[in-house]
Design a protein around this motif. Structure first.
Motif, PDB file in Angstrom:
ATOM      1  N   LEU A 126    -111.022  67.651 -90.774  1.00  0.00           N
ATOM      2  CA  LEU A 126    -111.596  66.345 -90.433  1.00  0.00           C
ATOM      3  C   LEU A 126    -112.475  66.478 -89.198  1.00  0.00           C
ATOM      4  CD1 LEU A 126    -111.355  63.356 -91.437  1.00  0.00           C
ATOM      5  CD2 LEU A 126    -109.734  63.016 -89.577  1.00  0.00           C
ATOM      6  N   ASP A 127    -113.781  66.183 -89.357  1.00  0.00           N
ATOM      7  CA  ASP A 127    -114.713  66.348 -88.242  1.00  0.00           C
ATOM      8  C   ASP A 127    -115.223  65.016 -87.696  1.00  0.00           C
ATOM      9  OD1 ASP A 127    -116.250  65.594 -90.393  1.00  0.00           O
ATOM     10  OD2 ASP A 127    -117.925  66.939 -89.889  1.00  0.00           O
ATOM     11  N   LYS A 128    -114.573  63.906 -88.081  1.00  0.00           N
ATOM     12  CA  LYS A 128    -115.034  62.608 -87.608  1.00  0.00           C
ATOM     13  C   LYS A 128    -114.640  62.333 -86.153  1.00  0.00           C
ATOM     14  CE  LYS A 128    -113.099  60.502 -91.127  1.00  0.00           C
ATOM     15  NZ  LYS A 128    -112.622  59.451 -92.051  1.00  0.00           N
ATOM     16  N   ASN A 129    -113.780  63.195 -85.602  1.00  0.00           N
ATOM     17  CA  ASN A 129    -113.359  62.982 -84.230  1.00  0.00           C
ATOM     18  C   ASN A 129    -114.243  63.708 -83.221  1.00  0.00           C
ATOM     19  OD1 ASN A 129    -112.469  65.465 -85.165  1.00  0.00           O
ATOM     20  ND2 ASN A 129    -110.689  65.520 -83.824  1.00  0.00           N
ATOM     21  N   ARG A 130    -115.413  64.114 -83.640  1.00  0.00           N
ATOM     22  CA  ARG A 130    -116.351  64.723 -82.699  1.00  0.00           C
ATOM     23  C   ARG A 130    -117.404  63.702 -82.282  1.00  0.00           C
ATOM     24  NH1 ARG A 130    -121.155  66.243 -85.234  1.00  0.00           N
ATOM     25  NH2 ARG A 130    -121.100  66.225 -87.521  1.00  0.00           N
ATOM     26  N   SER A 131    -118.124  64.035 -81.241  1.00  0.00           N
ATOM     27  CA  SER A 131    -119.134  63.127 -80.704  1.00  0.00           C
ATOM     28  C   SER A 131    -120.523  63.594 -81.095  1.00  0.00           C
ATOM     29  CB  SER A 131    -119.018  63.054 -79.175  1.00  0.00           C
ATOM     30  OG  SER A 131    -119.215  64.344 -78.611  1.00  0.00           O
ATOM     31  N   THR A 132    -121.500  62.744 -80.833  1.00  0.00           N
ATOM     32  CA  THR A 132    -122.911  63.054 -81.034  1.00  0.00           C
ATOM     33  C   THR A 132    -123.642  62.743 -79.728  1.00  0.00           C
ATOM     34  OG1 THR A 132    -123.429  60.827 -81.822  1.00  0.00           O
ATOM     35  CG2 THR A 132    -122.759  62.461 -83.477  1.00  0.00           C
ATOM     36  N   PRO A 133    -124.863  63.242 -79.555  1.00  0.00           N
ATOM     37  CA  PRO A 133    -125.610  62.883 -78.336  1.00  0.00           C
ATOM     38  C   PRO A 133    -125.736  61.383 -78.126  1.00  0.00           C
ATOM     39  CG  PRO A 133    -126.687  64.704 -79.455  1.00  0.00           C
ATOM     40  CD  PRO A 133    -125.571  64.265 -80.356  1.00  0.00           C
ATOM     41  N   LYS A 134    -125.863  60.620 -79.211  1.00  0.00           N
ATOM     42  CA  LYS A 134    -125.993  59.172 -79.091  1.00  0.00           C
ATOM     43  C   LYS A 134    -124.687  58.543 -78.608  1.00  0.00           C
ATOM     44  CE  LYS A 134    -127.316  55.042 -81.722  1.00  0.00           C
ATOM     45  NZ  LYS A 134    -127.757  54.539 -83.062  1.00  0.00           N
ATOM     46  N   SER A 135    -123.571  58.947 -79.187  1.00  0.00           N
ATOM     47  CA  SER A 135    -122.288  58.383 -78.762  1.00  0.00           C
ATOM     48  C   SER A 135    -121.950  58.791 -77.330  1.00  0.00           C
ATOM     49  CB  SER A 135    -121.175  58.820 -79.716  1.00  0.00           C
ATOM     50  OG  SER A 135    -120.962  60.218 -79.655  1.00  0.00           O
ATOM     51  N   GLU A 136    -122.275  60.016 -76.965  1.00  0.00           N
ATOM     52  CA  GLU A 136    -122.020  60.466 -75.592  1.00  0.00           C
ATOM     53  C   GLU A 136    -122.892  59.720 -74.594  1.00  0.00           C
ATOM     54  OE1 GLU A 136    -122.466  64.672 -75.439  1.00  0.00           O
ATOM     55  OE2 GLU A 136    -120.443  65.059 -76.195  1.00  0.00           O
ATOM     56  N   LEU A 137    -124.125  59.379 -74.998  1.00  0.00           N
ATOM     57  CA  LEU A 137    -125.006  58.628 -74.111  1.00  0.00           C
ATOM     58  C   LEU A 137    -124.436  57.237 -73.829  1.00  0.00           C
ATOM     59  CD1 LEU A 137    -127.699  58.412 -72.587  1.00  0.00           C
ATOM     60  CD2 LEU A 137    -128.756  57.617 -74.710  1.00  0.00           C
ATOM     61  N   PHE A 138    -123.956  56.549 -74.875  1.00  0.00           N
ATOM     62  CA  PHE A 138    -123.331  55.243 -74.674  1.00  0.00           C
ATOM     63  C   PHE A 138    -122.073  55.369 -73.824  1.00  0.00           C
ATOM     64  CE2 PHE A 138    -125.796  53.781 -78.435  1.00  0.00           C
ATOM     65  CZ  PHE A 138    -126.303  52.608 -77.884  1.00  0.00           C
ATOM     66  N   SER A 139    -121.303  56.434 -74.041  1.00  0.00           N
ATOM     67  CA  SER A 139    -120.076  56.625 -73.284  1.00  0.00           C
ATOM     68  C   SER A 139    -120.372  56.836 -71.803  1.00  0.00           C
ATOM     69  CB  SER A 139    -119.299  57.807 -73.847  1.00  0.00           C
ATOM     70  OG  SER A 139    -118.086  57.978 -73.169  1.00  0.00           O
ATOM     71  N   VAL A 140    -121.397  57.612 -71.499  1.00  0.00           N
ATOM     72  CA  VAL A 140    -121.765  57.835 -70.103  1.00  0.00           C
ATOM     73  C   VAL A 140    -122.320  56.560 -69.481  1.00  0.00           C
ATOM     74  CG1 VAL A 140    -123.335  59.103 -68.587  1.00  0.00           C
ATOM     75  CG2 VAL A 140    -122.109  60.305 -70.379  1.00  0.00           C
ATOM     76  N   LEU A 141    -122.992  55.728 -70.273  1.00  0.00           N
ATOM     77  CA  LEU A 141    -123.434  54.428 -69.770  1.00  0.00           C
ATOM     78  C   LEU A 141    -122.235  53.603 -69.317  1.00  0.00           C
ATOM     79  CD1 LEU A 141    -125.604  52.215 -69.369  1.00  0.00           C
ATOM     80  CD2 LEU A 141    -125.269  51.586 -71.770  1.00  0.00           C
ATOM     81  N   GLY A 142    -121.176  53.600 -70.117  1.00  0.00           N
ATOM     82  CA  GLY A 142    -119.960  52.911 -69.707  1.00  0.00           C
ATOM     83  C   GLY A 142    -119.343  53.530 -68.474  1.00  0.00           C
ATOM     84  N   THR A 143    -119.388  54.860 -68.381  1.00  0.00           N
ATOM     85  CA  THR A 143    -118.857  55.546 -67.206  1.00  0.00           C
ATOM     86  C   THR A 143    -119.592  55.125 -65.944  1.00  0.00           C
ATOM     87  OG1 THR A 143    -118.269  57.469 -68.563  1.00  0.00           O
ATOM     88  CG2 THR A 143    -118.413  57.807 -66.190  1.00  0.00           C
ATOM     89  N   VAL A 144    -120.911  55.022 -66.028  1.00  0.00           N
ATOM     90  CA  VAL A 144    -121.709  54.597 -64.874  1.00  0.00           C
ATOM     91  C   VAL A 144    -121.356  53.174 -64.471  1.00  0.00           C
ATOM     92  CG1 VAL A 144    -124.055  54.104 -64.087  1.00  0.00           C
ATOM     93  CG2 VAL A 144    -123.599  56.189 -65.389  1.00  0.00           C
ATOM     94  N   PHE A 145    -121.155  52.310 -65.457  1.00  0.00           N
ATOM     95  CA  PHE A 145    -120.774  50.930 -65.154  1.00  0.00           C
ATOM     96  C   PHE A 145    -119.423  50.887 -64.445  1.00  0.00           C
ATOM     97  CE2 PHE A 145    -123.739  47.833 -66.555  1.00  0.00           C
ATOM     98  CZ  PHE A 145    -123.164  46.593 -66.298  1.00  0.00           C
ATOM     99  N   VAL A 146    -118.454  51.640 -64.951  1.00  0.00           N
ATOM    100  CA  VAL A 146    -117.141  51.695 -64.309  1.00  0.00           C
ATOM    101  C   VAL A 146    -117.269  52.247 -62.896  1.00  0.00           C
ATOM    102  CG1 VAL A 146    -114.845  52.724 -64.415  1.00  0.00           C
ATOM    103  CG2 VAL A 146    -115.926  51.894 -66.502  1.00  0.00           C
ATOM    104  N   TRP A 147    -118.092  53.280 -62.719  1.00  0.00           N
ATOM    105  CA  TRP A 147    -118.299  53.903 -61.412  1.00  0.00           C
ATOM    106  C   TRP A 147    -118.857  52.892 -60.413  1.00  0.00           C
ATOM    107  CZ3 TRP A 147    -121.808  54.962 -57.643  1.00  0.00           C
ATOM    108  CH2 TRP A 147    -121.587  56.072 -56.819  1.00  0.00           C
TER     109      TRP A 147
END
Length: 412
Positions: A190-211
């Motif tokens: 099962l490879d659905k638990n990996r990320s993509t550049p797009k998903s990682e970009l959104f995730s880092v956006l959330g990280t910056v907001f939390v920061w």
């Protein structure tokens, strides 16, 4: 497949309606008037900062899976709006039992939002595995247990109120790790638990907001707000710099890894959460930020390669080394700084007083983490009973099981 969709249709809406009806009844019977809710008015900006951090920041922070974006953000929002109301209701029960003073208005609401951070962190550990019914049940159980844990720390160990709330990272991380250990492992293919550049970009956006909003989170209920804001920002700044440095040093090709930036830049804020209000020298905050970031990155290497496979853990969002390990470091740092402060002030003559302070800090830490682990394991067993309609492992990490999505989004 249609029967499973039908079962969710018959369970999720009615569960939400039942809970909301309960909250409405409570609101009708005992909620303060609008003037009490918004008093004092100068507290509202800090509350908004924390609200933005929890709703928007953590919502995007959890968007690490390529086919689980809808569920990551929307389920997080659903749990928050239900959980905040549940937190207020639980606090009312503690006031009724006379184990806590009655606090109305924005302060009570802020404590509820901060408490929900534990649930959001735990959700990151079971991300993609738990269905909405399981997540709602986990939210209710975790909030109740977290309030009980806080009550023990406050009444038995005499820990200040705002410090009992700062155990939210420690409790949320280890509760989530314990819960996810009771879920079946996904199949190797099962490879659905990996990320993509797009998903990682959104995730880092959330990280910056939390920061950005983390200083408000650490200072919202602290007595020394200026010190808490300054120390938290410095710790966060150093942890962010250290994250880039250590990411390049630990990767084989010397390139930055987004997973390191995603987790380690927040480690400083977690590490200093116990001591941000009391540190009088900024360089101490900066050292804690550096140590927290280093522990997060080095811990991720050790845990993912050694402990997680051995213990059969799949911490989807890495909350253990993003929040758990830095929180442990922060708890240890609080004890060390307490001893050093007493030594500098030449107060070691009264060893009984010093020993009591150390006992309180260590006792609160041990009580919080043990309660989180034990109740998390029990909750994990509860979530996997047939009544809660556990998702088959082949349906993990997939929006299509819960949402109407286009073929283009699925293939992308």
């Amino acid at each position: 497949m249609p029967s499973r969709y039908l079962s969710f249709r018959c369970s999720v809406p009615w569960l939400i309606l039942l809970l909301q009806a309960l909250f409405l009844i409570r609101s009708f019977l005992g909620f303060p008037v609008a003037g009490g809710i918004y008093s004092p008015s100068n507290f509202y900006p800090e509350f908004q900062d924390v609200n933005h951090m929890v709703v928007f920041g953590f919502g995007f922070f959890l968007m690490v899976l390529r086919r689980y974006g809808f569920s990551s953000t929307a389920f997080n929002f659903l749990l928050i709006v239900l959980g905040v109301q549940c937190s207020v209701l639980i606090e009312d029960c503690f006031v009724f039992l006379r184990v806590q003073q009655d606090e109305v208005g924005m302060k009570s609401l802020a404590k509820a939002v901060v408490s929900m951070t534990a649930v959001v962190i735990s959700t990151g550990a079971v991300l993609g595995k738990a269905n909405p019914v399981q997540l709602i049940v986990m939210t209710l159980v975790e909030l109740i247990v977290f309030y009980v844990s806080r009550c023990i720390n406050r009444t038995v160990l005499q820990v200040p109120e705002h410090l009992t709330l700062m155990h939210v990272h420690l409790f949320g991380a280890y509760f989530g790790v314990a819960v996810t250990s009771r879920f079946p492992e996904p199949p190797p293919g099962l490879d659905k638990n990996r990320s993509t550049p797009k998903s990682e970009l959104f995730s880092v956006l959330g990280t910056v907001f939390v920061w950005v909003f983390w200083p408000s989170f650490n200072s919202i209920l602290a007595d020394s707000k200026k010190e808490a804001v300054l120390n938290t920002y410095l710790a966060l700044a150093v942890s962010a710099v250290a994250a880039f440095m250590l990411s390049a040093l630990t990767s084989k090709d010397g390139k930055f890894r987004m997973t390191h930036i995603h987790s380690a830049v927040l480690a400083g804020g977690v590490t200093i959460s116990f001591t941000a209000h009391s540190i009088q020298h900024p360089w101490i905050a900066m050292i804690l930020g550096l140590l927290g970031s280093g522990l997060s990155i080095l811990g991720s290497h050790c845990l993912q390669r050694c402990f997680n496979p051995a213990l059969k853990l799949q911490d989807t969002s890495g909350v253990h080394f993003t929040f758990g390990l830095p929180a442990v470091l922060g708890a240890v740092a609080a004890v060390v700084l307490c001893v050093v402060e007493k030594g500098i002030n030449k107060q070691w003559n009264n060893l009984s007083s010093l020993g009591y302070l150390i006992f309180v800090d260590i006792g609160a830490f041990c009580q919080t983490i043990s309660t989180a682990l034990v109740t998390g394991l029990v909750t994990g067993f509860i979530l996997n009973i047939k009544l809660l309609k556990a998702v088959h492992v082949s349906k993990y990490f997939d929006d299509q099981f819960y949402w109407e999505v286009s073929f283009k989004m699925i293939s992308g």
